[in-house]
Design an enzyme around this catalytic site. Structure first.
Site, PDB file in Angstrom:
ATOM      1  CG  ASP A  79      69.835  34.495   5.933  1.00 32.18           C
ATOM      2  OD1 ASP A  79      69.312  33.358   6.031  1.00 32.18           O
ATOM      3  OD2 ASP A  79      70.971  34.755   6.361  1.00 32.18           O
ATOM      4  CD  GLU A 137      72.514  29.756   8.739  1.00 28.51           C
ATOM      5  OE1 GLU A 137      73.317  29.212   9.526  1.00 28.51           O
ATOM      6  OE2 GLU A 137      72.819  30.050   7.568  1.00 28.51           O
TER       7      GLU A 137
HETATM    8 NI    NI Z   1      72.679  27.753   4.456  1.00 28.65          NI
END
Ligand code: NI
Length: 390
Positions: A79, A137
């Site tokens: 991401d 994340e």
């Molecule tokens: Ni990172």
């Protein structure tokens, strides 16, 4: 030990092309449709068994070795962040307000290179490699979403590995820290309720603004006076809101922020003192504090044996490098959720280059790294997997 440096270097253009393509087309957490599509296509073309839609936009692929053995999970995050890029790079983000400012574009590309290397060596593997390309994340719960969708089952991994390109350190530095490496993270909200009134008549009110200010100051005592100086913790108030008008004392002030710690013992002390100080100081000033705390991630705790093995592999591959076993950060990582049940190691690959000006910090609009770190990361990860599955 196997030295995969030549093969990883041979794949440099392949890895760089994907990294730059992901960089031009960044996607926020749980929106990694394009990225996940490319990952799934590449891994399917390699002949891996691929499952998509794991944890919304995650991709899982398994590679079977020549014989039975352990299951090794290797995880790469995909991401980007809601940041307007300011690098001026020719491969800069083409999406306004979205940028790969943490290096996850590099991680995804490294994962594809590792899959390519290991696929061509599957005859030497005893066991299974489970490639995990994780969404979201950056605080959105990607790891938990994948775990909820069964990423840690069928087959259940015996070991797990993950890595982060690390712009705090130059290329030529590798950080592999046994034990706690990244901190646990908690999020808090403190609601301080007083009694509002006219700004010119504070004696008729119970001012939550003054109480909030005193609470913020008093909270600094936790790290300064309650945590053993040889341990570490962070208490940061990052937001204070309340009131609108210049002549009105509001009823309520809200504080938000984050608490970081490495060990459950220190976390317990910090949370306990946080509650006592917030409610006590607010009460002393005639207000009431309501404390809410939500755990974000546990600490990343590296398995000692696994970390030591990776250290010796890193020393074998890169004898000239600094292999640092002390790097710890108060940043947090949701890989910690996968590592709670499975022994593993999360390591750092130095990626800054001061001469080339590639040294802005993670999450900065000017963030970019030296791409020579890509094959280094791929070589170390591939060599580690083969070493564990032989
Ligand atoms: Ni990172």
């Amino acid at each position: 030990m196997i030295n995969f440096i030549p093969e990883a270097e041979e794949l440099f253009a392949y890895t760089q092309d994907f990294r730059r393509d992901f960089h031009r087309n960044p996607e926020l957490g749980f929106q990694e449709i394009r990225t996940a599509g490319i990952v799934a296509r590449e891994l399917t073309d390699l002949g891996l068994e691929v499952t998509t839609g794991v944890g919304k936009t995650g991709v899982v692929a398994t590679l079977e070795g020549a014989s039975e053995g352990s299951v090794m999970l290797v995880r790469f995050d995909m991401d980007a962040l809601p940041i307007q890029e300011e690098t001026g790079a020719e491969y800069a983000s083409q999406i306004p307000g979205v940028m790969h400012a943490c290096g996850h574009d590099g991680h995804t590309a490294i994962g594809l290179a590792v899959a390519r290397i290991l696929e061509s060596h599957k005859q030497e593997l005893s066991g299974t490699v489970k490639f995990v390309f994780q969404p979201a994340e950056e605080g959105l719960g990607g790891a938990q979403a994948m775990i909820a969708d069964g990423v840690l089952e069928n087959p259940k991994p015996d070991l797990c590995l993950s890595l982060h390109l690390w712009n705090d350190k130059p290329v030529g530095w590798i950080g592999i820290t046994p034990g706690p490496a990244m901190s646990a993270s908690d999020r808090f909200q403190l609601t301080i309720k007083g009694k509002g009134g006219h700004g010119a008549a504070p004696y008729l009110t119970r001012d939550p603004v003054v109480a909030g200010a005193q609470v913020i100051s008093a909270l600094q005592n936790i790290v300064a006076r309650n945590v053993n100086p040889l341990e570490s913790a962070v208490v940061s108030v990052t937001s204070m809101t309340g009131g609108e008008a210049f002549n009105v004392i509001p009823e309520i002030v809200t504080l938000k922020g984050t608490i970081r710690s490495f060990s459950p013992e220190i976390r317990k002390i910090v949370l306990q003192r946080f509650e006592e100080i917030s409610t006590g100081v607010a009460e002393a000033l005639g207000c009431q504090a309501q404390v809410e705390v939500w755990p974000v991630t546990p600490a990343v705790v590296n398995d000692l044996k696994v970390s030591n093995t990776i250290q010796s592999i890193a020393r074998f591959l890169y004898p000239e490098d600094v292999i640092d076993n002390q790097e710890r950060t108060m940043g947090s990582e949701d890989m910690a959720y996968m590592m709670e049940d499975i022994p593993g190691c999360y390591f750092f690959i130095g990626s800054a280059n001061h001469e080339k000006g590639l040294d802005a910090g993670h999450h900065h609009p000017g963030f970019d790294f030296d791409e020579s770190a890509l094959p280094r990361a791929a070589a170390l990860m591939s060599s580690a997997v083969v070493d564990f599955l032989r």
